[in-house]
Design an enzyme around this catalytic site. Structure first.
Site, PDB file in Angstrom:
ATOM      1  N   GLY A  31       0.859  -1.120   0.245  1.00  0.00           N
ATOM      2  CA  GLY A  31       0.023   0.168  -0.237  1.00  0.00           C
ATOM      3  C   GLY A  31       0.350   1.371   0.098  1.00  0.00           C
ATOM      4  O   GLY A  31       2.339   1.194  -0.099  1.00  0.00           O
ATOM      5  N   ASP A  32      -0.025   2.566  -0.614  1.00  0.00           N
ATOM      6  CA  ASP A  32       1.114   3.915  -0.258  1.00  0.00           C
ATOM      7  C   ASP A  32       0.863   4.508   0.232  1.00  0.00           C
ATOM      8  O   ASP A  32      -0.250   5.872   0.251  1.00  0.00           O
ATOM      9  CB  ASP A  32       0.839   3.963  -1.928  1.00  0.00           C
ATOM     10  CG  ASP A  32       1.340   3.433  -3.026  1.00  0.00           C
ATOM     11  OD1 ASP A  32       2.775   2.748  -2.476  1.00  0.00           O
ATOM     12  OD2 ASP A  32       0.888   2.927  -3.890  1.00  0.00           O
ATOM     13  N   HIS A  34      -0.060   8.049   3.403  1.00  0.00           N
ATOM     14  CA  HIS A  34       0.967   8.767   3.729  1.00  0.00           C
ATOM     15  C   HIS A  34       1.339   8.855   4.777  1.00  0.00           C
ATOM     16  O   HIS A  34       2.409   9.189   4.851  1.00  0.00           O
ATOM     17  CB  HIS A  34       0.025   9.964   3.427  1.00  0.00           C
ATOM     18  CG  HIS A  34      -0.832  10.519   2.061  1.00  0.00           C
ATOM     19  ND1 HIS A  34       0.448  10.457   1.347  1.00  0.00           N
ATOM     20  CD2 HIS A  34      -2.054   9.481   1.642  1.00  0.00           C
ATOM     21  CE1 HIS A  34      -0.898  10.393  -0.251  1.00  0.00           C
ATOM     22  NE2 HIS A  34      -2.522  10.427   0.362  1.00  0.00           N
ATOM     23  N   PHE A  35       0.879   8.184   5.730  1.00  0.00           N
ATOM     24  CA  PHE A  35       1.863   8.079   7.126  1.00  0.00           C
ATOM     25  C   PHE A  35       3.068   6.902   7.312  1.00  0.00           C
ATOM     26  O   PHE A  35       3.871   7.242   7.877  1.00  0.00           O
ATOM     27  CB  PHE A  35       0.296   7.806   8.100  1.00  0.00           C
ATOM     28  CG  PHE A  35       1.490   7.900   9.323  1.00  0.00           C
ATOM     29  CD1 PHE A  35       1.926   8.373  10.149  1.00  0.00           C
ATOM     30  CD2 PHE A  35       0.547   7.241  10.491  1.00  0.00           C
ATOM     31  CE1 PHE A  35       2.412   8.940  11.314  1.00  0.00           C
ATOM     32  CE2 PHE A  35       1.019   6.900  12.124  1.00  0.00           C
ATOM     33  CZ  PHE A  35       2.339   7.774  12.009  1.00  0.00           C
ATOM     34  N   LEU A  36       2.052   5.196   7.072  1.00  0.00           N
ATOM     35  CA  LEU A  36       2.725   4.644   7.327  1.00  0.00           C
ATOM     36  C   LEU A  36       2.782   3.722   5.804  1.00  0.00           C
ATOM     37  O   LEU A  36       2.376   3.128   5.963  1.00  0.00           O
ATOM     38  CB  LEU A  36       2.797   3.487   8.471  1.00  0.00           C
ATOM     39  CG  LEU A  36       2.958   4.143   9.461  1.00  0.00           C
ATOM     40  CD1 LEU A  36       2.193   2.885  11.124  1.00  0.00           C
ATOM     41  CD2 LEU A  36       3.897   4.617  10.091  1.00  0.00           C
ATOM     42  N   ARG A  37       4.513   3.171   5.477  1.00  0.00           N
ATOM     43  CA  ARG A  37       4.257   2.687   4.179  1.00  0.00           C
ATOM     44  C   ARG A  37       4.576   1.205   4.306  1.00  0.00           C
ATOM     45  O   ARG A  37       5.032   0.499   5.858  1.00  0.00           O
ATOM     46  CB  ARG A  37       5.439   3.092   3.394  1.00  0.00           C
ATOM     47  CG  ARG A  37       5.545   4.351   2.691  1.00  0.00           C
ATOM     48  CD  ARG A  37       4.717   4.859   1.890  1.00  0.00           C
ATOM     49  NE  ARG A  37       4.622   3.100   0.878  1.00  0.00           N
ATOM     50  CZ  ARG A  37       4.800   3.856  -0.816  1.00  0.00           C
ATOM     51  NH1 ARG A  37       6.340   5.246  -0.644  1.00  0.00           N
ATOM     52  NH2 ARG A  37       6.021   2.862  -1.442  1.00  0.00           N
ATOM     53  N   LYS A  52       6.426  -1.997   8.734  1.00  0.00           N
ATOM     54  CA  LYS A  52       5.266  -0.351   8.271  1.00  0.00           C
ATOM     55  C   LYS A  52       6.583   0.446   9.491  1.00  0.00           C
ATOM     56  O   LYS A  52       7.170   0.593  10.213  1.00  0.00           O
ATOM     57  CB  LYS A  52       4.656   0.018   9.674  1.00  0.00           C
ATOM     58  CG  LYS A  52       3.175  -1.442   9.076  1.00  0.00           C
ATOM     59  CD  LYS A  52       1.938  -0.644  10.414  1.00  0.00           C
ATOM     60  CE  LYS A  52       1.161  -1.554   9.666  1.00  0.00           C
ATOM     61  NZ  LYS A  52       0.166  -0.775   9.273  1.00  0.00           N
ATOM     62  N   ASP A 146      -6.984   2.177  16.774  1.00  0.00           N
ATOM     63  CA  ASP A 146      -7.623   2.184  15.518  1.00  0.00           C
ATOM     64  C   ASP A 146      -8.297   1.039  15.193  1.00  0.00           C
ATOM     65  O   ASP A 146      -7.346   0.568  14.257  1.00  0.00           O
ATOM     66  CB  ASP A 146      -6.275   2.791  14.649  1.00  0.00           C
ATOM     67  CG  ASP A 146      -7.124   2.945  13.307  1.00  0.00           C
ATOM     68  OD1 ASP A 146      -8.064   3.613  13.091  1.00  0.00           O
ATOM     69  OD2 ASP A 146      -6.210   2.723  12.355  1.00  0.00           O
TER      70      ASP A 146
END
EC number: 2.7.11.1
Length: 1706
Positions: A31-32, A34-37, A52, A146
């Site tokens: 996934g791309d 923005h916060f954690l790749r 991550k 979360d």
């Protein structure tokens, strides 16, 4: 600011990983965000992990504090929360921060939308796990932050994990700026919001704050709603804002789609806007127990799954090579827990208590008969009847006859699995079935796969039909092509049961059979295993029935518009098109099933065809009447020509069901003629089946009345056949025929036919029992045998009208009437007929009903036979009954001849051209007569045994084991080819074979005993005869003369007197041959360089008589010659033979035979005379010559002197002191076992100058072989001599067993066998071992261990024959005795149990209990045997004469010599030793610690005054179960008498009924807790002759006793109590009184005990004089732990104390 950020470059991630995470590789982006790749990578072990990555673009910002706080939280929940996956690694660098956790393939979001969809029970199970997980986290002070469906991981067995804990994310978000929410929480860009509404606050109120549990509860409620609704998520971000502001979003209306109101209320409570109104996770679990979540989740399933699958194992994954064993053990654990008769929580959950009585429908095989099912499951009959009655009541059959046993049809078996279950069963299956299915493809053992399939059958009963087809069926289909036939069979049965219970289908499964099942099942038609094809034949009718059912359901779906047509242009419902598709599908299905049925009907195996016959009814329903006639009936008729009577029997058993569908006309045209001819079938079981079919067809009214009358006339004579089953079946036909007529027809037709056979008038027949009482009885077997002989032997007989050689054409074929007259008979030879039955209407030849004897015409020959029958008790007036059986006797004989001819013809077809050349040249292979010496062979075979010989698991017959296996010189042999033709070697003729083999005997008179010996040994392969080895044999090429008696077959029968495998076999007197003079023997012995050759005695081996060889009884000899020059040998290596080729198959076979023969060789040496066979000589106090020492005559009985003459001290037990002492069979030396792992052999040596002085010399010592990597040897814990030989077996603490042949005089020892007891834990040491000789002559060893294991070993092959676990509740095994022939073993335990173990079957046969700990046991000899004046060779375990050690002629006054120079030998009567070993009387020494204060005792401490050790001996007859004599010492009168009491062994089979001490089960740590005293009671039997030595007197046993914890030894004389005395304390004062008479109980109470006296005037020589300073203090006494008795040269008592010291007392 913006310009500065734009200049920051994001680094390449592969560069980051290479530099900062080098242990991970193969990154894949997931996934791309923005916060954690997120990346999926692998570690160095190959395990997948998820990483991550947060790229720190601002180096001045430190992330260490945030990561450290997260690390503390994860460590807090690691391995403590089963439903959470924490981060296993956190790393912070200047460039990035890394979070690493295990990778799981699926998350909850993916699983919701993946087929097969989750059922409601599975959803509730996932919800329960999530609540448990969040409750555990909150209890540990960790909040998630979360929770969403993407952050919940789901395994293949539906175990849920909370992952990606996000406490580092901001707690509060601005409510007017959704960018922060999208950056931190909306990583998937779904715009789904599960954040609690209170976390959105105005920007002015943003401040750091910790997470609260209520926030997680709200998020979890959103996940629950998403899981149950299966549509869109509950909230988007805008909907959440509307819900927070009490806007237009109506949450209640959305949740109303959930049917369960309790679940609605729970989710509404979790989604309350007010955080204070939300309950904790634990509160929700308690509040909704029994409503939303079933109680079985709390009580059973959750904890059971944690222990089963080990959820924390995801953090430390198993090695790849352990995965199969891990999954296999998981399957086996579930199987053991669920299968009855377990009474645990899981078993009770999955089975209604007492509903099945240990039997369930999954155990009912589809292809077995009802009788086989009942035999395998004794409790099945009542269970089956109960279920059958229940189903019949459901179907409306209220008047079903009670107690009858209906035949199981496939439909009934299908219905058994459809019993309704309660809710707990549904939830249990929903939880456990995914675990089983997830592991079924990973197990690799046959047992685990079969167990998994059994579990699938059990659990799938409680799931919906859609899950059966979508979830379970694909997993089971993967096992249809398994390598194991049993697995394929179980998979096929599982699939059949699975689809047979389906009542509704989804549109996706409408074409399941045509497109999925039958294409994959087609390979079963050609499976190599006949059992597999037979299973498919039994399952095919059920599958065909279900396929037709699925076709009808698919048609219903089409008519309802649910299932679309294949063509896209048909948009609306077209009933005409639907009907066309249905007919097309029906035709395709019939063609497919017809192809499968035709293949199975023509299968070459009768097992397959019989299996198909057992399930004909469903096939007839499927095909219909026309197809059944054309397809099935045409094939079935040919079955009657098969020689397999079971196939014919199965045909008639199934004909009743088939007749219903083919109709009366087909029955009359096809079935009836076949049934009539089957009335003369030679197999009684077939006749019984035919009569049963007649009865069934008559009850169904498929015959006309006239046909029934004719059948009745044929069946009536059969009631006299001497077979209870045939008579019962015939009476059933008569009863059915009688009931099928009305009253008028009964009186006018049936009764006249019955009246001649009735013994009295019978008004009405209302039961079979009544008919059986009034009809004529059966004739006796002798009468029937005479009748058969009458037919076979009479030549000119009027009684037997028809020609006895008449063929099958003699049967009248008529289409006009059923019972026609006899037509012209045509003679044909039986061998010309290939058919047993014809296919037309027939009548039995010459069938004339005779009702009186006057109608008989008897010739003179017939009259003789009739008179014989009359003398057997048959009344004259009843001879007509036998006359009516003439046709049955004749035709059964003719049919039997025809069947036998067909069988022989089938065998002849294998060799159609017997004279055709096969182009195979037979070759005879010889073993090289030059063999290495015995010592080298022993070493070689020992090295080869572990590498090759032990891997050969070749089964031998009993007779093969009787053949000699010792290495011996081998010459030519015959070779039999595959077709039974015996070929002779062309280069060596039988007349050229001559051998001279001599042996020098060790007898005193120098007499040489030699004989002939068979040099051949029959192997398992009939094509080759291989030699048996004898290491001490050699071919004499100088004097090629030897005997060779042959039998009728031309082979040589052997009996090897050196062979240990032939101990218990008897030579025929006429077959024992002695040849060659002593001079030739001496000459040959010199040429052999001292190698003594085995005597070769040719005889037949008697496999029934087990007596030993008593001596040489014949001295006749026969000679033949051998030309050794004609023998071609190979000289390359030890495995020499005459084979010169290079064929690897032949070489491997020869190597295998050689290694097997070498491994089975166990040369234990010559047998010696046992020391107990002679009287006990007195100690000599004056100087006598050695010559006079041989003539010592005892004038009075021996009594102990109480003098210590020697002491051996090798150090304490920690330093290698003595642990155990054993005396050789002839008392020439004794062996000590040291704690340092060394075995030492000692001899007593006395000086001729000083007769009273004695010392011990260590003649030899050896240590057990060290294993690799071990610096020190393990302690030798036990040992025993092998029979009356010098072969000694010892075992160390680690289970290593070694057998050495000791040569004490020459100070040598030879390792002849070695091995290791498998699976022996270091703490589970051997407590006792005993050797005995098996019936075939092999030596067996029985070992018991501390943890109550009994291991049965073959010493020659050194392999474990059996290893069984004794009941742990009985205590630890302490001692064992073994019977002669190794039939049984008696084991004593610490809790007073005597367990009689059957070594033949490995079962517990009987048990006794006594209230004391059993310390030692000895099998007493038969003391009633008397001495004989006839010299005899008493055979040992290798049937060789007794070795008498010659006396020394040295008269030097200064020389010392072994004491065994003077051993008086008293011969026994013939076979006395064998009879003695056959005794069943056992002496049992026992002890008990009396606890006066009821306090526990630490055995390491001193015994307090309140505790006293009591001990004694009991003589117990195992065969009679009676106590003969009891000796007690210091026994408390309050204690129960220590007499063994019989206890039934049924209690051992039930775990709960076998709690002896309390109501709780006991583990290994409780083995030694009841009767343990600090020290054991030691005893040893001593045998002496009563009265003077002259004459024939009886032997009597004395008992050497050392009480528990006592430092003194005592002699108990049960025959003369007053003669009992002390051995080590002559000043002791004690009294011994008789307190009982039945059995006699003698009690000894010591009045005074002093210390053991010092040496009585004699010097105390030691092992090594240098060790004198290490002797313990004389005033310090230690308890006695072992004793032995040395008979020669005079009585010596060997005492081992607890300090490791060995003392010798006279």
């Amino acid at each position: 600011m913006g310009i500065q950020l734009s200049t920051i470059q994001t680094p390449q991630f592969h560069e980051l990983f290479e530099e900062e995470l080098p242990e991970y590789h193969n990154e894949r982006s997931l996934g791309d965000s923005h916060f954690l790749r997120t990346f999926r990578m692998q570690d160095r072990k190959g395990y997948d992990v998820l990483i991550k990555v947060f790229v720190n673009k601002l180096p001045e910002i430190s992330l260490s504090s945030i990561v450290n706080l997260l690390k503390e939280e994860q460590e807090n929940i690691s391995y403590r929360v089963p439903n959470a996956v924490p981060y296993i690694k956190t790393l912070v660098t200047l460039r990035a921060a890394y979070l690493v956790r295990p990778y799981v393939t699926h998350n909850l979001y993916d699983r919701i939308s993946t087929r097969p969809f989750l059922e409601l029970t599975e959803k509730k199970w996932i919800m329960f796990q999530l609540l448990k997980g969040i409750s555990d986290c909150h209890r540990l002070g960790v909040c998630h932050g979360d929770i969403k469906s993407e952050n919940i991981l789901i395994t293949s067995w539906n175990w849920a994990y909370l992952s990606d804990f996000s406490s580092f994310k901001p707690t509060y978000l601005p409510e007017d700026n959704p960018a922060d929410y999208g950056y931190f929480f909306d990583t998937s860009s779904r715009r789904v919001c599960n954040i609690a509404p209170e976390r959105f606050v105005p920007a002015s109120q943003l401040q750091p704050a910790p997470l609260s549990p209520a926030m997680d509860i709200f998020s979890l409620g959103c996940v629950f709603a998403e899981l149950l609704l299966e549509e869109s998520p509950l909230f988007t971000l805008s909907q959440l804002f509307s819900y927070k502001a009490h806007g237009s979003y109506d949450l209640q209306s959305v949740l109303e789609q959930i049917e369960d109101k309790s679940t609605q209320n729970m989710i509404l409570s979790m989604l309350d806007r007010d955080p204070s109104q939300r309950l904790s996770a634990d509160a929700y679990l308690q509040k909704y127990r029994g409503t939303v979540f079933p109680a079985c989740f709390y009580d059973t399933l959750y904890d059971y799954c944690i222990g089963l699958v080990d959820p924390s194992g995801i953090l430390s994954a198993k090695q790849p090579n352990d995965a199969c064993s891990l999954y296999g053990s998981r399957i086996d654990d579930i199987y053991r827990d669920i299968m009855p008769p377990n009474n645990n929580d899981i078993s009770n959950l999955m089975h209604t208590p007492h509903e099945y009585n240990g039997i369930d429908s999954y155990s009912v095989p589809l292809f077995t008969t009802l009788d086989e099912f009942y035999n395998k499951n004794p409790a099945a009959k009542n269970w089956y009847l109960r279920l059958y009655n229940t189903m019949q009541e459901k179907k409306g059959f209220e008047d079903k006859e009670q107690g009858s046993t209906p035949a199981p049809s496939p439909s009934v078996i299908e219905d058994i699995s459809s019993i309704e279950t309660d809710e707990n069963h549904l939830y249990g299956a929903a939880v456990l079935l995914p675990i089983v299915l997830s592991t079924i493809r990973h197990v690799n053992t046959r047992e685990s796969k079969i167990n998994a399939l059994s579990l699938v059958q059990i659990l799938s009963r409680n799931i919906c039909d859609e899950s059966k087809l979508d979830t379970v069926l694909p997993f089971v289909m993967t096992l249809l092509r398994d390598q194991y036939a049993d697995v394929r069979i179980s998979a096929l049965i599982t699939i059949t049961r699975l689809v047979s219970n389906v009542t509704s289908i989804a549109p996706i499964n409408a074409f399941l059979f045509q497109e999925y099942l039958f294409p994959d099942l087609q390979h079963f038609l050609f499976d190599m295993n006949s059992r597999t094809r037979a299973t498919y034949a039994s399952c095919l009718p059920i599958l065909a029935k279900q396929a037709s059912k699925f076709l009808n359901l698919a048609q219903s779906l089409r008519n309802a518009g649910i299932l679309s047509f294949p063509e896209s242009e048909y948009e609306n419902i077209n009933h005409g098109k639907a009907e066309l598709l249905f007919e097309t599908g029906r035709h395709d299905l019939v063609v497919t099933v017809e192809r499968h049925v035709s293949t199975l009907l023509a299968d070459s195996s009768s097992i397959v065809r019989r299996s198909l016959l057992n399930a004909l009814a469903p096939l007839c329903v499927f095909f219909g009447k026309a197809k059944s006639n054309d397809l099935i009936l045409s094939h079935l008729i040919t079955y009657l020509n098969d020689t397999d009577w079971m196939l014919r029997c199965a045909f008639f058993e199934s004909i009743t069901g088939l007749s219903i569908f083919i109709g009366p006309r087909s029955v009359d045209e096809y079935i009836l003629p076949l049934m009539l001819q089957a009335l003369v079938d030679p197999e009684p079981a077939v006749l019984e089946s035919v009569l049963g079919s007649f009865s069934g067809l008559i009850e169904l009214h498929l015959f006309e009345k006239l046909v029934v009358v004719d059948i009745l006339q044929l069946v009536l004579p059969l009631v006299a056949v001497p077979n209870a089953y045939i008579r019962r079946a015939a009476l059933s036909v008569i009863y059915s025929a009688y009931q099928s007529f009305d009253d008028i027809d009964r009186d006018c037709i049936v009764t006249p036919l019955l009246r001649p056979y009735l013994m009295s008038n019978l008004c009405d027949i209302n039961s079979l029992e009544k008919l059986d009482q009034f009809i004529l009885p059966m004739v006796s077997d002798s009468v029937w045998s005479t009748l058969t002989r009458w037919y076979e032997e009479s030549e000119n007989s009027s009684f037997w009208k028809c020609d006895k050689d008449a063929s099958y054409s003699s049967l009248d074929v008529s289409n006009d009437s059923l019972l026609g007259r006899t037509k012209n008979l045509q003679k044909r030879e039986i061998m010309h007929h290939a058919e047993v039955y014809t296919h037309k209407k027939i009548s039995l030849t010459g069938h004339v009903i005779i009702t009186s004897t006057e109608m008989l015409e008897l010739s003179e020959d017939d009259q003789k036979w009739a008179d014989i029958i009359k003398e057997m008790g048959v009344d004259v007036k009843h001879l007509w009954v036998l006359a009516n059986l003439r046709d049955y006797v004749k035709k059964t004989k003719i049919n039997l001849n025809g069947i036998n001819y067909k069988r022989q013809s089938g065998l002849r077809e294998l060799n159609t051209y017997p004279n055709a050349p096969l182009h195979i040249l037979p070759e005879t292979i010889f073993w090289n007569p030059e063999r290495p010496p015995s010592s080298s062979i022993a070493n070689e075979t020992f090295l080869d045994r572990n590498s090759y010989a032990e891997s050969i698991q070749t089964s031998r017959s009993y007779n093969d084991d009787l053949i000699a296996r010792d290495p011996i010189a081998y010459v030519g042999t015959d070779m039999t080819n595959a077709f039974g033709t015996t070929t002779k070697p062309k280069d060596v003729s039988q007349s050229d074979i001559k051998v001279d083999i001599n042996r020098e005997s060790n007898s005193d008179n120098g007499e040489t005993i030699t004989g002939t010996h068979d040099v051949y040994r029959q192997t398992d392969n009939p094509e080759i005869k291989l030699p048996s080895d004898t290491a001490s044999s050699k071919v004499d090429t100088h004097n090629p003369t030897v005997t060779q008696p042959t039998d009728d077959t031309g082979g040589l029968n052997s009996y090897n007197t050196e062979n240990p495998l032939l101990t218990n076999n008897t030579l025929e007197p006429s077959s024992v041959e002695a040849i060659v003079s002593s001079k030739d023997s001496d000459k040959h012995a010199k040429e052999s360089k001292g190698k003594s050759l085995a005597p070769l005695i040719s005889s037949r081996v008697s496999t029934n008589d087990t007596t030993n060889v008593a001596g040489i009884r014949s001295q006749r000899s026969f000679t033949t010659h051998i030309d050794l020059k004609k023998l071609t040998t190979r000289q390359n290596g030890a495995k020499k033979s005459s084979y010169t080729g290079t064929n690897p198959c032949v070489l491997n076979y020869l190597n295998k035979i050689y290694a097997e023969a070498a491994a089975s060789t166990l040369n234990v040496g010559a047998a010696v005379s046992p020391s107990w066979a002679s009287n006990i000589p007195l100690r000599r106090r004056t100087k006598v010559s050695a010559k006079a020492a041989n003539k010592i005559v005892q004038t009075h009985e021996w009594h102990p002197e109480g003098s210590r003459v020697a002491q051996i001290y090798l150090g304490s037990l920690l330093d290698g002191g003595t642990k155990k002492v054993l005396v050789s069979p002839d008392s020439s030396f004794f062996v000590t076992l040291g704690s340092d792992g060394v075995v030492r052999a000692w001899q007593l040596v006395e000086s001729v100058r000083h007769i009273s002085t004695m010392r011990c010399e260590c003649r030899l010592s050896y240590g057990h072989t060290r294993r690799n990597g071990e610096r020190n040897r393990f302690s030798v814990v036990n040992g025993c001599f092998l029979g009356n030989t010098y072969a000694f077996a010892s075992v160390t603490q680690d289970g290593s067993v070694e057998v050495h042949r000791l040569d004490v005089n020459n100070q040598r020892h030879t390792l002849i066998s070695a091995g290791r007891i498998p699976n022996l834990d270091f703490s589970d040491s051997v407590t006792s071992m005993e050797a005995s000789t098996f019936h075939d002559g092999s030596i067996r060893l029985v070992v018991v261990t501390k943890w109550s294991r009994i291991v049965y070993l073959d010493v020659g092959m050194m392999r474990v024959l059996s290893s069984d676990q004794l009941p742990l509740q009985c205590g630890s095994a302490t001692s064992v005795v073994v019977s002669e022939g190794c039939n049984w073993a008696l084991i004593g335990t610490t809790k007073g149990w005597l367990l009689l173990w059957d070594l033949r079957f490995g079962t517990l046969s009987c048990s006794w209990h006594m209230p004391a700990r059993i310390d030692q046991m000895h099998l007493l000899l038969d003391v009633t045997k008397k001495r004989s004046n006839v010299n005899e060779y008493t055979s040992g375990n290798n049937n060789s004469p007794v070795t008498k050690v010659p006396g020394s002629s040295s008269t030097s006054s200064s020389s010392t010599q072994p004491i065994n120079s003077t051993i008086p030998i008293n011969p026994l009567e013939n076979h006395g030793m064998l009879n003695s070993f056959g005794s069943t009387t056992v002496s049992i020494s026992f002890s008990v610690l009396t606890n006066l204060d009821n306090k526990e005792v630490n055995l390491e401490d001193a015994v307090p005054a309140s505790h006293r050790s009591a001990s004694g001996i009991v003589n117990f007859d195992v065969e009679k179960g009676k106590t003969e004599e009891v000796f007690l010492e210091n026994w408390n009168s309050s204690l129960t008498s220590p007499i063994p009491v019989s206890v039934g062994i049924d209690a051992f089979n039930e775990k709960k009924k076998f709690d002896i001490d309390s109501g709780n089960d006991m583990g290994l740590r409780d083995l030694n807790t009841k009767f343990d005293s600090p020290w054991p009671c030691i005893s040893s039997p001593i045998y002496r002759y009563r009265g003077p030595s002259a004459g024939s007197v009886e032997r009597e046993p004395l008992f050497l006793i050392a009480a528990s914890g006592s430092p003194h030894a005592f002699i108990w004389n049960p025959h003369n109590v007053s003669a009992s005395s002390s051995v080590t304390n002559d000043s002791e004062s004690s009294k011994l009184s008789l307190i009982h008479n039945k059995p006699p109980i003698y009690q000894k109470v010591s009045e005074q005990q002093n210390v053991r006296p010092k040496s009585s005037g004699v010097s105390r020589p030691l092992l090594f004089l240098q060790q004198q300073k290490n002797l313990p203090s004389e005033n310090r006494l230690h308890p006695i732990v072992d004793m032995a008795f040395l008979y020669q040269p005079y009585a010596i008592v060997l005492i081992v104390d607890a300090f490791g010291s060995l003392e010798l007392w006279t």
